[in-house]
Design an enzyme around this catalytic site. Structure first.
Site, PDB file in Angstrom:
ATOM      1  N   ASP A 197       1.050  -0.798  -0.063  1.00 64.64           N
ATOM      2  CA  ASP A 197       0.315   0.501   0.297  1.00 64.64           C
ATOM      3  C   ASP A 197       0.597   1.755  -0.038  1.00 64.64           C
ATOM      4  O   ASP A 197       1.579   1.162  -0.134  1.00 64.64           O
ATOM      5  CB  ASP A 197      -0.618   0.405   1.072  1.00 64.64           C
ATOM      6  CG  ASP A 197      -2.080   0.822   1.037  1.00 64.64           C
ATOM      7  OD1 ASP A 197      -2.131   1.556   0.260  1.00 64.64           O
ATOM      8  OD2 ASP A 197      -3.423   0.664   1.269  1.00 64.64           O
ATOM      9  N   ASP A 224       3.292   2.927  -5.106  1.00 66.90           N
ATOM     10  CA  ASP A 224       2.079   3.339  -5.893  1.00 66.90           C
ATOM     11  C   ASP A 224       1.518   2.365  -7.255  1.00 66.90           C
ATOM     12  O   ASP A 224       2.444   1.615  -7.689  1.00 66.90           O
ATOM     13  CB  ASP A 224       2.345   4.595  -6.703  1.00 66.90           C
ATOM     14  CG  ASP A 224       0.839   5.227  -7.538  1.00 66.90           C
ATOM     15  OD1 ASP A 224       0.178   4.477  -7.098  1.00 66.90           O
ATOM     16  OD2 ASP A 224       1.583   5.738  -7.629  1.00 66.90           O
ATOM     17  N   PHE A 225       0.499   1.414  -6.649  1.00 66.70           N
ATOM     18  CA  PHE A 225      -0.244   0.681  -8.125  1.00 66.70           C
ATOM     19  C   PHE A 225      -0.538   0.714  -8.959  1.00 66.70           C
ATOM     20  O   PHE A 225      -0.429   0.139 -10.515  1.00 66.70           O
ATOM     21  CB  PHE A 225      -1.468  -0.627  -7.161  1.00 66.70           C
ATOM     22  CG  PHE A 225      -2.159   0.388  -6.456  1.00 66.70           C
ATOM     23  CD1 PHE A 225      -2.678   1.963  -7.380  1.00 66.70           C
ATOM     24  CD2 PHE A 225      -3.391  -0.065  -5.927  1.00 66.70           C
ATOM     25  CE1 PHE A 225      -4.302   2.411  -6.854  1.00 66.70           C
ATOM     26  CE2 PHE A 225      -4.177   1.037  -6.209  1.00 66.70           C
ATOM     27  CZ  PHE A 225      -5.202   2.185  -6.657  1.00 66.70           C
ATOM     28  N   HIS A 243     -13.322  -1.096  -8.009  1.00 70.62           N
ATOM     29  CA  HIS A 243     -14.470  -0.093  -7.608  1.00 70.62           C
ATOM     30  C   HIS A 243     -14.032   1.134  -7.456  1.00 70.62           C
ATOM     31  O   HIS A 243     -15.219   1.689  -7.779  1.00 70.62           O
ATOM     32  CB  HIS A 243     -15.409  -0.533  -7.154  1.00 70.62           C
ATOM     33  CG  HIS A 243     -15.394  -0.492  -5.423  1.00 70.62           C
ATOM     34  ND1 HIS A 243     -16.444  -0.624  -4.821  1.00 70.62           N
ATOM     35  CD2 HIS A 243     -14.212   0.194  -4.300  1.00 70.62           C
ATOM     36  CE1 HIS A 243     -16.044  -0.355  -3.395  1.00 70.62           C
ATOM     37  NE2 HIS A 243     -14.683   0.110  -3.725  1.00 70.62           N
TER      38      HIS A 243
END
Length: 334
Positions: A197, A224-225, A243
């Site tokens: 995360d 950072d994804f 989502h």
């Protein structure tokens, strides 16, 4: 003959019922009532509330089964109301307080404006939701507590209903404090975890894993994804992550996961999948919140997830119901 107006009036009345529930949660009434019945005056003194106003709220709450009248003007806590105690296991008090938060109500109240413009009125006033929570510590703590109250039931369902026996390493992408990962590690002793995360989130996850006695089976990575995720794991878990984002951004995240995963790996999306028919479903309620508060985030149907996965080089494998409306959407390399 059924009254066609009745469902509309019931929804309208729901606003008043929730207002009473929010008052009970905010004033901590359940905590004051847990040792036994109190008169309105006694409870008002403990809650620092106006007795006349509180009496009217309690009358509504009694009609809802949250408290019960034991004598004229005297109320006791019911089993339902006890779920709002601060010290109740998986207390629902944070959830009620979060829904009653000023910004949340502003966003929900302005869904008509958002629908006209296609832009979240909440975001236009307060900025992105997570930025608001980061910059307002009190609201941020309330949101964190709310997410915890939601996380544990889903976490236990993931750990018990999915077969992790072949998963040696599980990366929890944007795993927050790590509730789902902790539940999986507790239930499956052969699995090791990686909690990934943002850098400022990782310390909270370290604390939770230490409290659970799992720190020796979990690694922690900040990043950072949208750039990359830890590579080489057997499975990648994204719990209520996709989502939050538009199709374009969600595809970017999933592509990075696809690039990082082993060729025999799998992706597990924990989401509330919208059914194709008109049956009531919690995902449709949640989607109204996403519309109000996120702007571009949304709940999706199974076909929409299939399209996202295909764009990211993945293919839909199966849907596993978790109860409470949540599901695991499993994907494999295309």
């Amino acid at each position: 003959m059924n009254d066609p107006q009745a469902p509309i009036w019931d929804v309208i009345g729901g606003v008043s019922r929730f207002a009473a529930l929010a008052t009970m949660a905010e004033l901590g009434c359940a905590d004051h009532l847990h040792e036994g019945p109190l008169s309105v005056d006694e409870l008002a003194l403990r809650c620092q509330a106006d007795p006349a106003a509180l009496g009217r709220v309690l009358r509504q709450l009694a009609a809802m089964g949250v408290v019960a009248t034991t004598a004229p003007g005297v109320y006791e806590l019911t089993e339902v109301g006890a779920t709002l105690r601060e010290d109740a296991p998986e207390s629902l008090r944070p959830a009620v307080r979060m829904i009653a938060e000023e910004g949340f109500w502003y966003g929900m109240g302005n869904v008509p404006r958002t629908t006209r413009t296609g832009r979240s009125a909440f975001v236009e006033r307060f900025g992105p939701m997570y930025t608001r929570y980061r910059d307002n510590p009190e609201v941020g703590r309330l949101f964190d507590d709310y997410m915890v109250s939601r996380a544990w039931p889903v976490a236990r369902a993931v750990a018990s209903r999915y077969d992790f026996s072949g998963v040696r390493t599980l990366v929890d992408v944007a795993g927050g404090k790590g509730h789902i990962l902790a539940a999986v590690l507790n239930a499956h002793s052969n699995t090791r975890g990686v909690l990934f995360d943002l850098e400022h989130v990782v310390p909270g996850a370290r604390r939770l894993m230490a409290e659970a006695g799992l720190e020796d089976r979990c690694e922690f990575a900040g990043g950072d994804f949208f750039v990359s995720v830890p590579s080489g794991a057997d499975a990648y878990l994204l719990g209520s992550v996709v989502h939050n984002w538009s199709d374009e951004d969600a595809t970017r995240i999933l592509r990075n996961v696809r690039e990082a995963m082993a060729e025999d790996g799998r992706v597990l999306l924990v989401e509330f999948v919208v059914p194709d028919d008109d049956t009531p479903h919690i995902s449709k309620d949640l989607d109204m919140r996403m519309l109000a508060l996120f702007g571009e985030g949304m709940e999706r149907g199974l076909s929409q997830y299939g399209e996202l996965l295909a764009k990211a080089g993945l293919r839909f494998s199966r849907q596993i119901e978790l109860g409470g409306g949540a599901s695991i959407v499993e994907a494999l390399p295309a």
